[in-house]
Write an enzyme that holds these catalytic residues in place. Sequence first.
Site, mmCIF file in Angstrom:
data_model
loop_
_atom_site.group_PDB
_atom_site.id
_atom_site.type_symbol
_atom_site.label_atom_id
_atom_site.label_comp_id
_atom_site.label_asym_id
_atom_site.label_seq_id
_atom_site.Cartn_x
_atom_site.Cartn_y
_atom_site.Cartn_z
ATOM 1 N N TYR A 166 0.842 -1.215 0.000
ATOM 2 C CA TYR A 166 0.000 0.000 0.000
ATOM 3 C C TYR A 166 0.870 1.256 0.000
ATOM 4 O O TYR A 166 1.064 1.876 1.038
ATOM 5 C CB TYR A 166 -0.883 -0.054 1.262
ATOM 6 C CG TYR A 166 -2.016 0.965 1.325
ATOM 7 C CD1 TYR A 166 -2.922 1.111 0.288
ATOM 8 C CD2 TYR A 166 -2.203 1.754 2.462
ATOM 9 C CE1 TYR A 166 -3.968 2.015 0.372
ATOM 10 C CE2 TYR A 166 -3.248 2.667 2.558
ATOM 11 C CZ TYR A 166 -4.131 2.790 1.504
ATOM 12 O OH TYR A 166 -5.179 3.680 1.590
ATOM 13 N N ARG A 179 -1.502 7.987 -3.659
ATOM 14 C CA ARG A 179 -2.392 7.017 -3.005
ATOM 15 C C ARG A 179 -3.688 7.652 -2.496
ATOM 16 O O ARG A 179 -3.683 8.799 -2.064
ATOM 17 C CB ARG A 179 -1.635 6.375 -1.831
ATOM 18 C CG ARG A 179 -2.332 5.147 -1.268
ATOM 19 C CD ARG A 179 -1.527 4.548 -0.143
ATOM 20 N NE ARG A 179 -1.538 5.404 1.031
ATOM 21 C CZ ARG A 179 -0.698 5.263 2.066
ATOM 22 N NH1 ARG A 179 0.231 4.328 2.048
ATOM 23 N NH2 ARG A 179 -0.779 6.072 3.099
ATOM 24 N N ASP A 180 -4.753 6.870 -2.525
ATOM 25 C CA ASP A 180 -6.057 7.278 -1.995
ATOM 26 C C ASP A 180 -6.568 8.520 -2.741
ATOM 27 O O ASP A 180 -6.969 9.504 -2.133
ATOM 28 C CB ASP A 180 -5.937 7.542 -0.480
ATOM 29 C CG ASP A 180 -7.280 7.447 0.244
ATOM 30 O OD1 ASP A 180 -8.224 6.882 -0.335
ATOM 31 O OD2 ASP A 180 -7.373 7.942 1.384
ATOM 32 N N SER A 221 -5.964 8.844 3.673
ATOM 33 C CA SER A 221 -4.818 7.946 3.522
ATOM 34 C C SER A 221 -3.876 8.370 2.405
ATOM 35 O O SER A 221 -3.153 7.545 1.844
ATOM 36 C CB SER A 221 -5.302 6.507 3.295
ATOM 37 O OG SER A 221 -5.760 5.956 4.513
ATOM 38 N N ASP A 236 -8.123 -0.179 -2.823
ATOM 39 C CA ASP A 236 -8.849 0.974 -3.401
ATOM 40 C C ASP A 236 -8.302 1.495 -4.729
ATOM 41 O O ASP A 236 -8.984 2.274 -5.403
ATOM 42 C CB ASP A 236 -8.892 2.184 -2.437
ATOM 43 C CG ASP A 236 -9.603 1.888 -1.138
ATOM 44 O OD1 ASP A 236 -10.212 0.804 -1.029
ATOM 45 O OD2 ASP A 236 -9.550 2.739 -0.232
ATOM 46 N N ASP A 293 -9.290 4.859 10.512
ATOM 47 C CA ASP A 293 -9.395 5.042 9.059
ATOM 48 C C ASP A 293 -9.028 6.462 8.635
ATOM 49 O O ASP A 293 -8.792 6.710 7.449
ATOM 50 C CB ASP A 293 -10.832 4.775 8.599
ATOM 51 C CG ASP A 293 -11.261 3.356 8.860
ATOM 52 O OD1 ASP A 293 -10.496 2.432 8.516
ATOM 53 O OD2 ASP A 293 -12.352 3.152 9.421
HETATM 54 C C1 BGC Z 1 -3.858 3.844 6.558
HETATM 55 C C2 BGC Z 1 -2.553 3.110 6.732
HETATM 56 C C3 BGC Z 1 -2.725 2.004 7.740
HETATM 57 C C4 BGC Z 1 -3.886 1.112 7.370
HETATM 58 C C5 BGC Z 1 -4.156 0.044 8.392
HETATM 59 C C6 BGC Z 1 -4.979 2.878 6.229
HETATM 60 O O1 BGC Z 1 -6.190 3.548 6.220
HETATM 61 O O2 BGC Z 1 -3.731 4.810 5.566
HETATM 62 O O3 BGC Z 1 -1.563 4.010 7.141
HETATM 63 O O4 BGC Z 1 -1.536 1.255 7.829
HETATM 64 O O5 BGC Z 1 -5.056 1.871 7.208
HETATM 65 O O6 BGC Z 1 -4.603 0.575 9.589
#
Ligand code: BGC
Length: 395
Positions: free
Chosen positions: A117, A122-123, A129, A168, A350
């Site tokens: 990830y 990203r996101d 995120s 995502d 989140d």
């Molecule tokens: C976050 C990450 C995190 C993951 C698991 C995601 O929403 O952006 O930084 O490691 O959730 O908690």
Amino acid sequence: MKLTQSTALAFAATALALPSSTTKEVARKVNAACSSAVTLDASTNVFKKYTLHANSFYRAEVEAAVKQISDSSLAASAAKVADVGTFLWIDTIANIAKIEPAVSDVPCDHILGLVIYDLPGRDCAAKASNGELKVGEISRYKTEYIDPIVKILKNHSNTAFALVIEPDSLPNLVTNADKTACSDSASGYRDGVAYAIKNLNLPNVVMYLDAGHGGWLGWDDNLKPGAQELANAYKNGGNPKQLRGFATNTAGWNSWDQSPGEFASASDAKYNKCQNEKIYVDTFAPLLKSDGMPNHAIVDTGRNGVTGLRKEWGDWCNVNGAGFGVRPTADTGDDLVDAFVWIKPGGESDGTSDSSADRYDSFCGKDDAFKPSPEAGTWNQAYFEMLLKNAKPPF
Ligand code: BGC
């Protein structure tokens, strides 16, 4: 070394004298890794043979949480959560350093789950995120993120790994292409995902591409383009043998098989037959197959114990009132679903509810979102306790 009965007893006695966490550590290390290279047959369900490992990072988070709970019966239930298998998110280049320590206590019959990830941009459809790599930094993604992970997984050929690839990302390209951040990210996402699955295609690894959830790619208009997007990534990655299929409900809230589904009476329900994750998997999988991609699934049940909490299906941030769901198991009752797994580590946020933060997303301020909540990925003790109290089945 073969232990004689007396040395074994002496060893056990020493272990018993140690504080309990150290005892567990000793027990786990004794079992660590396989004695020879692991070969996963991705044409079969590897979760039938391997248990999703309760990784030491989540264990440490949960053990710290237990210490903060004064109610002794709640604390006793909380302690059990540490034994649940979860995925470890490798969400930054720096966090690649978590893999080595996480590998060190994985017994031969367990599989370590990792989430890949860190795509550039990203996101793209949200803020909570947003990652460290900017749009265009695809060569950094390849050389500073994927390549070092590949090296570590190769070095640990005696350990089995299950990977969820880039939650995502491809679903966002299907439904959020009208957002500039997503159209700007598209080529990097496609290139990055293909590169990841091509290079992580190792004998000790099984991979699942993230496919959102029924309330996302399950809409009539999204199913076919969604399957095509994933299947193209698979082809562009060179049809990697170790790719088994797709992951659904990652960090999500949807029920596995509630019927009628949670949003079945919404006015737009007629446009989405995938009202629960079972219908979604059973509908999406044949489309993937006809597009030439392997089509077995894993489904995140980490936080879907309670339904009926979201105002809208798309509400994704720290849903208030949620509870832990079904524990990881390969007993799913659906041949297309290899396992129910916990992908999102329950208790990690989140997204922040602090509206002045850079990564504040308005979804984390909605009425159905739990507040206050810290930055994404950060521990939220109150949220963890809520998940535990509402767990279904209970702990
Ligand atoms: C976050 C990450 C995190 C993951 C698991 C995601 O929403 O952006 O930084 O490691 O959730 O908690």
